[in-house]
Design an enzyme around this catalytic site. Structure first.
Site, PDB file in Angstrom:
ATOM      1  N   HIS A 297     -63.082 -94.477 -18.474  1.00  0.00           N
ATOM      2  CA  HIS A 297     -62.966 -93.900 -17.152  1.00  0.00           C
ATOM      3  C   HIS A 297     -64.281 -93.757 -16.508  1.00  0.00           C
ATOM      4  O   HIS A 297     -65.335 -93.594 -17.032  1.00  0.00           O
ATOM      5  CB  HIS A 297     -62.226 -92.542 -17.179  1.00  0.00           C
ATOM      6  CG  HIS A 297     -61.895 -91.964 -15.772  1.00  0.00           C
ATOM      7  ND1 HIS A 297     -61.222 -92.736 -14.816  1.00  0.00           N
ATOM      8  CD2 HIS A 297     -62.103 -90.839 -15.393  1.00  0.00           C
ATOM      9  CE1 HIS A 297     -61.109 -91.868 -13.815  1.00  0.00           C
ATOM     10  NE2 HIS A 297     -61.680 -90.724 -13.957  1.00  0.00           N
TER      11      HIS A 297
ATOM     12  N   CYS B 100     -60.525 -96.448 -10.628  1.00  0.00           N
ATOM     13  CA  CYS B 100     -61.256 -95.383 -10.582  1.00  0.00           C
ATOM     14  C   CYS B 100     -62.706 -95.841 -10.402  1.00  0.00           C
ATOM     15  O   CYS B 100     -63.789 -95.143 -10.204  1.00  0.00           O
ATOM     16  CB  CYS B 100     -61.348 -94.555 -12.132  1.00  0.00           C
ATOM     17  SG  CYS B 100     -61.668 -95.502 -13.394  1.00  0.00           S
TER      18      CYS B 100
ATOM     19  N   ASN C 161     -65.769 -86.698 -11.298  1.00  0.00           N
ATOM     20  CA  ASN C 161     -64.510 -87.443 -11.530  1.00  0.00           C
ATOM     21  C   ASN C 161     -63.991 -87.844 -10.411  1.00  0.00           C
ATOM     22  O   ASN C 161     -63.424 -86.858  -9.637  1.00  0.00           O
ATOM     23  CB  ASN C 161     -63.680 -86.453 -12.659  1.00  0.00           C
ATOM     24  CG  ASN C 161     -62.450 -87.217 -12.944  1.00  0.00           C
ATOM     25  OD1 ASN C 161     -62.040 -88.384 -12.553  1.00  0.00           O
ATOM     26  ND2 ASN C 161     -61.874 -86.831 -14.240  1.00  0.00           N
TER      27      ASN C 161
END
Length: 729
Positions: free
Chosen positions: A323, A137, A343
């Site tokens: 994250h 990520c 995201n």
């Protein structure tokens, strides 16, 4: 060198001699050559890398057309070298953090997956990016952040021939631009029809053609990252190129988005902790409002502790801990401050105030959506008010982007510290900076990018910081900014007047691997894969001015352009002549140590060190000087660690890098005879690695005022330095 001669001794001598034609011992001339290589200016070197990449892609495409073949990358073949491309050298069982095993079902070309594949469809956009099975990520967040700045993604996606299936990219590693060429083979999660069980085949009426068209002809079948636009290929192909740069896909599990943006642009990332911001209005006006101009931003907060709640998947109003998220833009509208964020999963958004469809979006405020460039939908993009932004994120990654008005100079050294336990302080290494005229400056201290060879990077994870003094003054002018533990680099931003400066470095380390970590790893590693990683480690370390090339010659490949057009007998004759000439130069260049000269005269050396690498064993320190005339152009951004949904492992990001050469030549006979099997790679952990780290100082200044950077090492002066400390106390 061990006195016993193995049956491979003669062959090894020949290889060492051949290597000397390209990799001489560190004489005065070779230090100058290394400095030019190590102190590349971002802008000039970027243009060279772009041209080289385009040329290689053109040559490959022409050769493939001549042979009526699509391009297959033998260096990173997903189909026939599957295990190495996926996992490389898997970490041993004692390595902290989970080990994720990736199990794609098949390998297909982009032209098999898509009816009409296209690298870009309407350019690069943050909504194109969807994370797959890989815990990267941080990298995908970097891509999303960069895609908000027009033209950045397109710049490092240099050249391609989609019909042939060849793609060329460039990445910035340590101090140079690196070209990476890949093919269009990609891992998929959908098996072949013949591999289905009876019930699965029945779903498709036992019709293979129907199955292939409906299940295997889609970007959703990709195992790793994919684009939200079907038929678009830039996201999975960039991810593949980045995996090749670091050896394998698993190497990308866990990291910082800001470091990825540094690799993509050559910029410099700082970690800003929201609780440390003094003036939030100033931060908004002077930092966030400049997003996508000369800086990029990411954000994150730590994993939530589930010991009390028992909920391992708890979120903060929809936000995941550990994250990496991208800051797309900051906008002020009707007196309110908003931040647009994404995201990289392409789903799962903020559910607090000003989230999609929330009660704050009254008719009065709906026109703000156009000003913010946002529309409602479960696409991973969302809006936060600035006060909520500061309250919910712990960490902001800011990457400065350099244009052609900047220059970069650098110096890299192999540093040997006191063994543990020892005092935590300064004195093992210092750097010098000389500036001809006043200039803004960004000063970066970093270790090597160890991601490729992380499984053999040593037992320690290193942290460091620095203090800068004007030469001959006693009060520091700046210290490095706080950073994350074991970060790849730390930096400071300051305006410097013309003159000379001294940078003192403080090193700290955590021993996180057992003494026999290498032996335990070799129980499971393939020698072939291990050799590839050793090669990459030696190549990376060779940037240091005091790197002992002869000690690592067996790990350093001879470039093809050195061999081109000459048979081995000719090359051996040249190598022998070069080795003899080198020997004479080394004998002529022996002189008192640089540290002794500096102590006597209180001035830095005026030329690069000329002592051979074995000077360390003879006592005295070693000093190195570099003059760079290069210019940078780049950018960067930031993001955080783990990703619960896909196995990000933040602990993967930083560790020590070692080497069994140079400082420990006195023990060479006994230690290396044990550490190597005949003429092959080391098979035992080297205790000397625990005290070694490769450090580089990069200095970015305005182009009109390029810095001269030097470096000095402490060696065999522990008693003298201890005396200074006692006298001061």
């Amino acid at each position: 060198m061990a006195k016993s001669k193995s049956k491979h001794h003669k062959a090894r001598k020949t290889r060492l001699a051949q290597a000397a034609t390209e990799r001489p011992q560190p004489t005065q001339a070779s230090f100058l050559q290394e400095q030019k290589r190590g102190g590349l200016l971002v802008t000039d070197e970027l243009q060279k890398a772009l041209e080289e990449c385009k040329t290689r892609v053109t040559q490959i495409a022409a050769d493939c057309r001549r042979r009526n073949r699509k391009f297959r990358d033998n260096e990173f073949d997903l189909e026939f070298d599957r295990s190495r491309c996926l996992h490389g050298l898997p970490p041993s069982s004692d390595f902290p953090g989970p080990r994720v095993v990736y199990t794609p079902s098949d390998v297909q070309r982009a032209t098999q997956i898509f009816e009409n594949p296209s690298f870009f469809i309407n350019g690069a956009d943050s909504n194109d990016i969807v994370q797959g099975a890989l815990g990267d990520c941080w990298f995908l967040s970097a891509l999303a952040t960069m895609s908000t700045a027009k033209g950045l993604v397109e710049k490092f996606c240099v050249a391609r021939d989609e019909q042939i299936g060849v793609y060329g990219f460039i990445f910035f590693r340590d101090t140079a631009w690196v070209t990476v060429i890949i093919d269009d083979l990609l891992f998929t999660s959908i098996p072949k029809f013949e591999e289905l069980n009876h019930a699965e085949k029945q779903l498709y009426h036992h019709d293979k053609e129907t199955y292939n068209k409906s299940a295997r002809k889609s970007g959703k079948s990709l195992y790793f990252a994919k684009s939200g636009t079907n038929g678009e290929t830039w996201v999975p192909l960039i991810e593949k190129a980045y995996a090749k740069l670091h050896g394998n896909y698993a190497a990308l599990s866990g990291g910082e988005a800001g470091e990825a943006i540094e690799d993509l642009t050559g910029g410099v990332t700082s970690f800003i902790f929201t609780k440390d911001i003094l003036d939030i209005d100033k931060f908004w006006n002077e930092e966030l409002l400049r997003a996508n101009q000369d800086r990029l931003f990411g954000c994150a907060f730590d994993n939530l502790d589930s010991t009390r709640s028992g909920d391992a998947f708890a979120t903060v109003n929809g936000l995941m801990g550990g994250h990496a998220y991208s800051v797309l833009r900051a906008v002020e509208y009707k007196g309110k401050r908003f931040v647009v964020i994404r995201n990289p999963w392409g789903r799962t958004e903020w559910t607090g105030p000003w989230s999609d469809g929330s009660k704050e979006w009254t008719p009065e405020w709906l026109p703000a959506l156009q000003a913010l460039g946002h529309s409602f939908g479960d696409d991973g993009e969302f809006i936060m008010e600035y006060k909520d932004f500061l309250e919910n994120w712990d960490q902001i990654d800011r990457t400065l982007l350099f244009d052609s008005s900047w220059a970069m100079s650098s110096q890299w050294l192999k540093v040997t510290t006191h063994p543990l336990p020892s005092a935590w302080g300064f004195g093992d290494v210092s750097f010098t900076i000389s500036l001809p005229t006043a200039s803004e400056a960004v000063i970066v201290l970093s270790k090597l990018d160890e991601r490729y060879f992380q499984p053999i990077s040593g037992r320690c994870r290193w942290s460091f910081d620095f203090v800068i003094f004007r030469k001959a003054e006693t009060q520091p002018i700046v210290t490095s900014s706080p950073s994350l533990p074991y970060s790849r680099s730390v930096n400071a931003e300051i305006f410097l007047e013309a003159g000379d400066y001294v940078v003192h470095v403080r090193l700290d380390r955590d021993v996180f691997r057992p003494p026999n970590y290498l032996e335990k790893g070799l129980e499971n590693w393939k020698e072939r894969d291990y050799a590839r990683v050793l090669t990459e480690k030696a190549k990376s370390q060779s940037i240091a001015s005091n790197f002992n090339r002869s000690d690592e010659a067996h790990n350093l490949p001879i470039p093809l352009d050195v061999l081109a057009g000459q048979d081995l007998s000719v090359l051996e004759a040249k190598a022998a002549a070069a080795a003899e000439k080198l020997k004479k130069e080394q004998e002529a260049l022996k002189r008192p140590s640089e540290m002794e000269q500096m102590t006597a005269t209180d001035t830095p050396p005026t030329e690069p060190a000329t002592a051979p690498a074995s000077a360390d064993a003879e006592g005295g320190g070693t000093a190195f000087n570099e003059e760079a005339t290069l210019h940078p152009k780049g950018c960067a951004g930031k993001g955080p660690p783990a990703d619960e949904g896909s196995g990000d492992d933040a602990s993967d990001s930083n560790s020590n890098e070692g080497d069994d050469s140079g400082e420990h030549d006195k023990e060479e006979g006994s230690m290396k005879a044990d550490a190597r099997s005949d003429d092959g790679p080391p098979h035992k952990s080297d205790p000397a690695e625990d005290d070694v780290v490769f450090l580089g100082l990069r200095v970015y200044t305005k182009k009109a005022s390029p810095a001269t950077v030097g470096g000095q090492l402490r060696h065999e002066m522990a008693t003298s330095f201890a005396g200074l400390a006692i006298e001061h106390l």
